[in-house]
Design an enzyme around this catalytic site. Structure first.
Site, PDB file in Angstrom:
ATOM      1  N   ASP A  27      49.062  35.841  39.182  1.00 26.70           N
ATOM      2  CA  ASP A  27      48.530  36.263  39.026  1.00 26.70           C
ATOM      3  C   ASP A  27      48.437  38.366  38.451  1.00 26.70           C
ATOM      4  O   ASP A  27      49.008  38.477  39.764  1.00 26.70           O
ATOM      5  CB  ASP A  27      47.099  36.080  37.971  1.00 26.70           C
ATOM      6  CG  ASP A  27      46.505  36.842  37.035  1.00 26.70           C
ATOM      7  OD1 ASP A  27      47.022  36.500  36.248  1.00 26.70           O
ATOM      8  OD2 ASP A  27      45.619  37.088  36.752  1.00 26.70           O
ATOM      9  N   ASP A  29      46.731  41.305  36.912  1.00 27.65           N
ATOM     10  CA  ASP A  29      46.064  41.505  36.696  1.00 27.65           C
ATOM     11  C   ASP A  29      44.710  41.200  37.015  1.00 27.65           C
ATOM     12  O   ASP A  29      44.080  40.081  37.413  1.00 27.65           O
ATOM     13  CB  ASP A  29      45.191  41.613  35.117  1.00 27.65           C
ATOM     14  CG  ASP A  29      46.000  41.976  33.956  1.00 27.65           C
ATOM     15  OD1 ASP A  29      46.069  43.357  34.150  1.00 27.65           O
ATOM     16  OD2 ASP A  29      46.599  41.377  32.784  1.00 27.65           O
TER      17      ASP A  29
END
Length: 343
Positions: A27, A29
């Site tokens: 991922d 963010d």
């Protein structure tokens, strides 16, 4: 793999995770960067993992930017990446739409450039108005300056009976100043106005996992994320292992309360966890030991004794809490046990 995992405690690994797995599905963010700036230890940790032969793929529910823009940003931060290394929920939702509608149809795009580019790649024609004869509505994160009128356009079209697709439903998104509303909050606005339900592509749902596997060809992947309800649940749904890093939206108390589908295989402070093995949590009667810490349930609350690395204490607490909760959510008092760990 993870469906066979004992979800009553975090797993251990005698070798570095970057050696035990061929591909990290990362991922962005809250894991690699926040508010556009690299998170501490991310750049050097990813460089070492890549130098050791691990394939790095960046899997994000944020549909705002194109893979080209994301790859350029990563490279500027010191994490060299190609557009083909980036998989977005915009790509996943575009494939979902293209699987159901004929090529060349118009779709009302409520979102940013990343969504429009992904739709065009699938032979779909993004339009701006409900009056442009769209065949569907597709909604993705449009950034903090998204005009309120865009939600109105979506509502007009959906109320005419058009199918509605959403890239993802993350309620929040981490930034440099804190936690802000995400695409899920925008989806809720349209849901309230229309009473409709969208088809969702992003993590933790299968379309995103399918898109990721198709684009990376990973054989032994590990999902690396900061969110229990997207990254970790997505890994659970896809049957792969996961590493939770505590650099984003999930804190220690939320981790202790996690139901089985939100329990990561491994937990670490940041991306340095890719470069090391993971300590075993060993049961001894009704107690659980990791490193110098011992955790147990005592009188309706979690108890922790010992000293050493704080993450080891958290791992021991997870084992005690998750075993007590079984298939449910741990509702024990956790504050006192966590207070001494500084997490």
């Amino acid at each position: 793999m993870s469906h066979q995992q004992d979800r009553s405690r975090p797993s251990g690994s005698s070798t570095a995770l970057s050696e035990a797995y061929d591909t990290a599905l990362l991922d962005l963010d809250g894991v690699v960067y926040a508010g556009g700036e690299a998170i501490g230890h991310a750049v050097e940790s990813l460089a070492r993992a890549r130098a050791g032969g691990m394939h790095l793929a960046y899997v994000t529910n944020n549909a705002l930017r194109t893979p080209d823009a994301v790859a350029e940003h990563l490279t500027e931060l010191g994490v060299p990446a190609e557009p083909s290394d980036v998989i977005t929920s915009a790509q996943a939702v575009a494939r979902l739409v293209a699987d159901q509608l004929p090529p060349g149809v118009r779709v009302l795009a409520i979102g940013g450039e990343g969504l429009r580019v992904a739709l065009r790649e699938r032979g779909l024609v993004p339009v701006e108005s409900a009056d442009d004869d769209p065949a569907a509505v597709v909604q993705g994160y449009g950034g903090p300056d998204m005009a309120w009128g865009r939600f109105a356009e979506a509502s007009y079209a959906i109320r005419r009976g058009l199918p509605w697709f959403a890239s993802n439903t993350d309620l929040t998104i981490p930034g440099a100043r804190g936690i802000a509303p995400g695409n899920g909050a925008a989806v809720e606005v349209v849901r309230i106005a229309t009473g409709a339900e969208p088809q969702v592509a992003g993590k933790p749902l299968p379309p995103m996992h399918r898109e990721t596997v198709l684009r990376t060809g990973a054989k032994r992947p590990i999902v690396v994320g900061d969110r229990l309800d997207t990254d970790i649940e997505g890994a659970f749904n896809g049957g792969v292992d996961s590493l939770l890093v505590l650099t984003g939206v999930t804190d220690a108390a939320q981790l202790l309360a996690a139901p089985p589908q939100h329990r990561p295989t491994y937990v670490d402070r940041d991306l340095r966890g890719l470069l090391t093995g993971q300590p075993e949590v060993t049961p001894a009667g009704d107690t659980y030991r990791c490193g110098g810490w011992t955790a147990a349930v005592r009188g309706g609350r979690l108890a922790l004794e010992g000293e050493g690395e704080a993450l080891d204490g958290l791992r021991a607490l997870c084992a005690a809490a998750w075993t007590f909760a079984g298939p449910g959510v741990c509702e024990l008092e956790t504050g006192k046990a966590l207070a001494g760990l500084g997490l």
